[in-house]
Design a protein around this motif. Structure first.
Motif, PDB file in Angstrom:
ATOM      1  N   VAL A 164      -9.683 -53.221  -2.168  1.00 48.28           N
ATOM      2  CA  VAL A 164      -9.742 -52.587  -3.545  1.00 48.28           C
ATOM      3  C   VAL A 164      -9.327 -51.073  -3.439  1.00 48.28           C
ATOM      4  CG1 VAL A 164     -10.959 -52.165  -5.639  1.00 48.28           C
ATOM      5  CG2 VAL A 164     -11.365 -54.276  -4.257  1.00 48.28           C
ATOM      6  N   ILE A 165      -8.302 -50.870  -4.345  1.00 44.15           N
ATOM      7  CA  ILE A 165      -7.835 -49.556  -4.060  1.00 44.15           C
ATOM      8  C   ILE A 165      -8.266 -48.916  -5.542  1.00 44.15           C
ATOM      9  CG2 ILE A 165      -5.813 -47.981  -3.594  1.00 44.15           C
ATOM     10  CD1 ILE A 165      -4.636 -50.077  -2.291  1.00 44.15           C
ATOM     11  N   ILE A 166      -8.870 -47.990  -5.736  1.00 48.34           N
ATOM     12  CA  ILE A 166      -9.346 -47.275  -6.927  1.00 48.34           C
ATOM     13  C   ILE A 166      -8.691 -46.088  -7.225  1.00 48.34           C
ATOM     14  CG2 ILE A 166     -11.152 -46.488  -8.416  1.00 48.34           C
ATOM     15  CD1 ILE A 166     -13.121 -47.869  -6.533  1.00 48.34           C
ATOM     16  N   ASP A 167      -7.653 -46.246  -8.343  1.00 43.03           N
ATOM     17  CA  ASP A 167      -6.947 -44.940  -8.601  1.00 43.03           C
ATOM     18  C   ASP A 167      -7.911 -44.360  -9.584  1.00 43.03           C
ATOM     19  OD1 ASP A 167      -4.963 -42.937  -9.076  1.00 43.03           O
ATOM     20  OD2 ASP A 167      -4.080 -44.204 -10.716  1.00 43.03           O
ATOM     21  N   THR A 168      -8.190 -42.784  -9.236  1.00 46.06           N
ATOM     22  CA  THR A 168      -8.956 -41.834 -10.161  1.00 46.06           C
ATOM     23  C   THR A 168      -8.331 -40.816 -10.738  1.00 46.06           C
ATOM     24  OG1 THR A 168      -9.416 -40.356  -8.410  1.00 46.06           O
ATOM     25  CG2 THR A 168     -11.053 -42.179  -8.722  1.00 46.06           C
ATOM     26  N   ALA A 169      -8.842 -40.185 -11.841  1.00 50.83           N
ATOM     27  CA  ALA A 169      -8.370 -39.251 -12.408  1.00 50.83           C
ATOM     28  C   ALA A 169      -8.066 -37.957 -11.858  1.00 50.83           C
ATOM     29  CB  ALA A 169      -9.097 -38.990 -13.929  1.00 50.83           C
ATOM     30  N   GLY A 170      -6.924 -37.171 -12.149  1.00 53.26           N
ATOM     31  CA  GLY A 170      -6.620 -36.013 -11.385  1.00 53.26           C
ATOM     32  C   GLY A 170      -6.654 -34.535 -12.523  1.00 53.26           C
ATOM     33  N   ARG A 171      -6.783 -33.666 -12.042  1.00 56.36           N
ATOM     34  CA  ARG A 171      -6.747 -32.541 -12.898  1.00 56.36           C
ATOM     35  C   ARG A 171      -5.914 -31.346 -12.493  1.00 56.36           C
ATOM     36  NH1 ARG A 171     -10.173 -35.391 -14.431  1.00 56.36           N
ATOM     37  NH2 ARG A 171     -12.355 -35.136 -15.594  1.00 56.36           N
ATOM     38  N   LEU A 172      -5.403 -30.602 -13.275  1.00 58.18           N
ATOM     39  CA  LEU A 172      -4.256 -29.229 -12.832  1.00 58.18           C
ATOM     40  C   LEU A 172      -5.048 -28.562 -11.878  1.00 58.18           C
ATOM     41  CD1 LEU A 172      -2.811 -28.674 -16.292  1.00 58.18           C
ATOM     42  CD2 LEU A 172      -1.985 -30.097 -14.438  1.00 58.18           C
ATOM     43  N   GLN A 173      -6.385 -28.477 -11.842  1.00 61.13           N
ATOM     44  CA  GLN A 173      -7.126 -27.709 -10.811  1.00 61.13           C
ATOM     45  C   GLN A 173      -8.601 -28.286 -10.831  1.00 61.13           C
ATOM     46  OE1 GLN A 173      -7.345 -23.645 -12.342  1.00 61.13           O
ATOM     47  NE2 GLN A 173      -8.795 -24.324 -13.816  1.00 61.13           N
ATOM     48  N   ILE A 174      -9.093 -27.899  -9.572  1.00 61.05           N
ATOM     49  CA  ILE A 174     -10.563 -28.429  -9.139  1.00 61.05           C
ATOM     50  C   ILE A 174     -11.325 -27.955 -10.269  1.00 61.05           C
ATOM     51  CG2 ILE A 174     -12.491 -28.483  -7.514  1.00 61.05           C
ATOM     52  CD1 ILE A 174     -10.455 -28.107  -5.296  1.00 61.05           C
ATOM     53  N   ASP A 175     -12.197 -28.968 -10.738  1.00 59.39           N
ATOM     54  CA  ASP A 175     -13.271 -28.302 -11.809  1.00 59.39           C
ATOM     55  C   ASP A 175     -14.671 -29.231 -11.711  1.00 59.39           C
ATOM     56  OD1 ASP A 175     -13.294 -30.829 -13.366  1.00 59.39           O
ATOM     57  OD2 ASP A 175     -11.091 -29.891 -14.501  1.00 59.39           O
ATOM     58  N   GLN A 176     -15.661 -28.914 -12.102  1.00 58.05           N
ATOM     59  CA  GLN A 176     -16.842 -29.495 -12.013  1.00 58.05           C
ATOM     60  C   GLN A 176     -17.114 -30.907 -12.634  1.00 58.05           C
ATOM     61  OE1 GLN A 176     -19.238 -28.442  -9.811  1.00 58.05           O
ATOM     62  NE2 GLN A 176     -17.738 -27.039  -9.290  1.00 58.05           N
ATOM     63  N   ASP A 177     -16.078 -31.103 -13.726  1.00 55.48           N
ATOM     64  CA  ASP A 177     -16.339 -32.457 -14.236  1.00 55.48           C
ATOM     65  C   ASP A 177     -15.567 -33.432 -13.424  1.00 55.48           C
ATOM     66  OD1 ASP A 177     -17.422 -31.472 -16.759  1.00 55.48           O
ATOM     67  OD2 ASP A 177     -15.800 -31.066 -17.848  1.00 55.48           O
ATOM     68  N   MET A 178     -14.502 -32.910 -12.909  1.00 52.98           N
ATOM     69  CA  MET A 178     -13.520 -33.835 -12.225  1.00 52.98           C
ATOM     70  C   MET A 178     -14.539 -34.183 -10.606  1.00 52.98           C
ATOM     71  SD  MET A 178     -10.149 -32.842  -9.859  1.00 52.98           S
ATOM     72  CE  MET A 178      -9.354 -33.941  -8.818  1.00 52.98           C
ATOM     73  N   MET A 179     -15.285 -33.180 -10.152  1.00 51.76           N
ATOM     74  CA  MET A 179     -15.941 -33.525  -8.992  1.00 51.76           C
ATOM     75  C   MET A 179     -17.242 -34.374  -9.449  1.00 51.76           C
ATOM     76  SD  MET A 179     -14.623 -32.302  -6.266  1.00 51.76           S
ATOM     77  CE  MET A 179     -13.460 -31.212  -5.630  1.00 51.76           C
ATOM     78  N   ALA A 180     -17.783 -34.193 -10.432  1.00 52.42           N
ATOM     79  CA  ALA A 180     -18.876 -34.893 -10.925  1.00 52.42           C
ATOM     80  C   ALA A 180     -18.667 -36.522 -11.073  1.00 52.42           C
ATOM     81  CB  ALA A 180     -19.488 -34.318 -12.150  1.00 52.42           C
ATOM     82  N   GLU A 181     -17.441 -36.511 -11.759  1.00 55.39           N
ATOM     83  CA  GLU A 181     -16.874 -37.899 -11.985  1.00 55.39           C
ATOM     84  C   GLU A 181     -16.834 -38.561 -10.566  1.00 55.39           C
ATOM     85  OE1 GLU A 181     -14.281 -39.138 -15.470  1.00 55.39           O
ATOM     86  OE2 GLU A 181     -13.038 -39.532 -13.961  1.00 55.39           O
ATOM     87  N   LEU A 182     -15.834 -37.870  -9.883  1.00 57.31           N
ATOM     88  CA  LEU A 182     -15.761 -38.648  -8.456  1.00 57.31           C
ATOM     89  C   LEU A 182     -16.804 -38.839  -7.706  1.00 57.31           C
ATOM     90  CD1 LEU A 182     -12.744 -36.516  -7.122  1.00 57.31           C
ATOM     91  CD2 LEU A 182     -12.663 -39.084  -7.300  1.00 57.31           C
ATOM     92  N   ALA A 183     -17.997 -38.003  -7.794  1.00 55.44           N
ATOM     93  CA  ALA A 183     -19.087 -38.312  -7.122  1.00 55.44           C
ATOM     94  C   ALA A 183     -19.836 -39.627  -7.628  1.00 55.44           C
ATOM     95  CB  ALA A 183     -20.172 -37.035  -7.153  1.00 55.44           C
ATOM     96  N   ARG A 184     -19.944 -39.618  -8.990  1.00 48.87           N
ATOM     97  CA  ARG A 184     -20.430 -40.885  -9.613  1.00 48.87           C
ATOM     98  C   ARG A 184     -19.896 -42.078  -8.995  1.00 48.87           C
ATOM     99  NH1 ARG A 184     -20.400 -37.569 -14.117  1.00 48.87           N
ATOM    100  NH2 ARG A 184     -18.872 -38.846 -15.287  1.00 48.87           N
ATOM    101  N   ILE A 185     -18.555 -42.069  -9.218  1.00 45.58           N
ATOM    102  CA  ILE A 185     -17.802 -43.449  -8.891  1.00 45.58           C
ATOM    103  C   ILE A 185     -17.971 -43.706  -7.286  1.00 45.58           C
ATOM    104  CG2 ILE A 185     -15.439 -44.306  -8.511  1.00 45.58           C
ATOM    105  CD1 ILE A 185     -14.377 -42.656 -10.857  1.00 45.58           C
TER     106      ILE A 185
END
Length: 480
Positions: free
Chosen positions: A186-207
């Motif tokens: 299974v290959i999970i494609d996650t969302a990216g951002r224009l720059q690193i932010d806390q929302d991005m990191m938090a969502e990645l951590a939850r997944i």
């Protein structure tokens, strides 16, 4: 990629040519050139300092071997250090004890993450591993549609719940669906951002916490230079990654990312993207990359490319035709098209030892000459392709072909003459009475490729293992 670095390093070797041995004095200028070359390639400053210091220490403490020139020995020292900096060995994709293996893809927006997801899925198919891509990027417009389109192209299914669903829930359900379907990876494609932010990191951590991936791969853009290494380090510290995929390595990037990521972040580069096509993904081998940087070519990668395109049975038949001088224009056209599937002429040339000195102008001329040859062959009848001799004695046939292809009768005559000479040479090569590598069409003696001397082809590389392919493409490598 790496062209400027290779040229700079070549100038460093010249400092040692004509020297009897490596000394403290004659190595300093060479080391300055190495340092300058790495900095211009956008390699991390700390990595440059450590690299130059290690090369200097190894060079000054080495004894010049009998029959080996100091310059050649210095190249070997630099090569070994490059391999060491980039990780020494290939780190393969993880394989779970029980299916499915879960791969989490991460990265900033614009790095080619979604495309890399599809490229990885196709790579797995080539290894007879079934895959499922899971679309969790609900933020970028058309991200889900892009992944579905790529999935249709490579015949790999995509799991998605639309753009209104929670990305964490999409990932969880995608994994559960894969289990019911008996999917290998299974290959999970996650969302990216224009720059690193806390929302991005938090969502990645939850997944990551929910699906517990066996591999977490960060997709980074080689064009960002040493910033790619810093980005990898940040993701590794905050999320924890097991490796990186370096994209756009075929562009005009200076190579700093490839030489910095492992040393700065501690995360290995597992794959590299070498083109826009979905097939353009290669496992990363530090030793092969070091050889390319130093202009030594990369024959193993060339052979692997060929294995994906050439059928071993067809190759054996072709070899027999060559030995009997029965190789015709239809065979030439077939092998030329197969060669195109392996990549551009320039890209292939860089994989062949000693071919890095061919200029871009020569490569472009070669490409154009191949196109002209193909146009003229396409204007021939089946009989004329099978028996080129009839063209040598028939001006009317040559005029018809010239008119149909948009070239001159003189061009047609030259094509026929070159082909007949080439066929005679290939027969000699096949019988072992002529030195060379004979076989790869379009290079060396092939019609229209006189501007690229020395590229006779590749013969006798068929001893490798045959590869079984899930996508029903051809297997094996015998005669190019």
């Amino acid at each position: 990629m790496f062209d400027a670095l290779a040229e700079r390093l070549d100038s460093a070797w010249k400092k040692l040519r004509g020297q009897d041995k490596i000394t403290d004095s004659n190595i300093q200028d060479a080391l300055k050139d190495v340092r300058r070359a790495l900095l211009e390639a956008d390699v991390n400053l700390q990595v440059v300092k450590e690299f130059v210091a290690e090369v200097g220490e190894q060079a000054q403490g080495s004894q010049v071997l009998s029959g080996v020139r100091p310059g050649e020995q210095f190249v070997k020292i630099v090569h070994d250090e490059l391999v060491k900096v980039m990780g020494e060995s290939n780190v393969p994709l993880a394989v779970a004890d029980s299916a499915p293996t879960i791969v989490l893809m991460a990265g900033l927006q614009g790095t080619g993450k979604t495309t890399a997801t599809a490229k990885l899925a196709l790579h797995l198919r080539k290894e007879n591993r079934s895959a499922l891509m899971v679309a969790t990027d609900v933020y970028r417009p058309a991200a889900i549609d892009q992944l579905k389109t790529l999935g249709q192209q490579i015949e790999v299914p995509v799991f998605e719940l639309g753009s209104d669903a929670d990305p964490v829930e999409i990932a969880r359900q995608g994994v559960e669906y894969a289990k019911t379907q008996g999917v290998d990876t299974v290959i999970i494609d996650t969302a990216g951002r224009l720059q690193i932010d806390q929302d991005m990191m938090a969502e990645l951590a939850r997944i990551k916490a929910v699906v517990q991936p066996h591999d977490t791969l960060l997709v980074v853009d080689a064009m960002t230079g040493q910033e790619a290494a810093t980005l990898t380090q940040t993701f590794n510290e905050q999320i924890g990654i097991s490796g990186a995929i370096l994209t756009k390595l075929d562009g005009d990037s200076r190579g700093g990312a490839a030489l910095s990521i492992r040393r700065i972040s501690g995360a290995p580069i597992k794959f590299v993207g070498v083109g826009e096509k979905v097939e353009a993904l290669q496992p990363f081998y530090p030793e092969r990359m070091a050889s390319r940087i130093l202009g030594m070519g990369d024959v193993l990668t060339l052979v692997e490319k060929a294995q994906e395109e050439f059928d071993i049975a067809d190759a054996e038949k072709m070899q027999q035709k060559i030995m009997e001088a029965k190789f015709d224009f239809t065979d030439f056209l077939k092998q030329t098209r197969l060669m195109k599937n392996m990549g551009s002429l320039g890209g292939l040339a860089k994989l062949i030892p000693g071919m890095n000195k061919i200029s871009q102008e020569q490569l472009e001329q070669g490409e154009q000459q191949l196109k002209r040859s193909e146009a003229m062959i396409n204007s021939m009848t089946t009989e004329e392709r099978k028996n080129p001799e009839v063209l040598a004695s028939s001006p009317s046939r040559r005029r018809r072909i010239a008119k149909g292809s948009g070239h001159s009768e003189k061009d047609v005559m030259r094509l026929v003459g070159d082909f007949q000479k080439m066929r005679g040479m290939m027969k000699q090569m096949g019988q072992g009475s002529f030195p060379g590598m004979g076989g790869m069409p379009g290079m060396g003696g092939m019609p229209g490729m006189g501007g690229m001397p020395g590229m006779g082809g590749m013969r006798g590389a068929g001893g490798g293992k045959k590869k079984k392919k899930a996508n029903k493409k051809k297997k094996g490598f015998g005669q190019l």
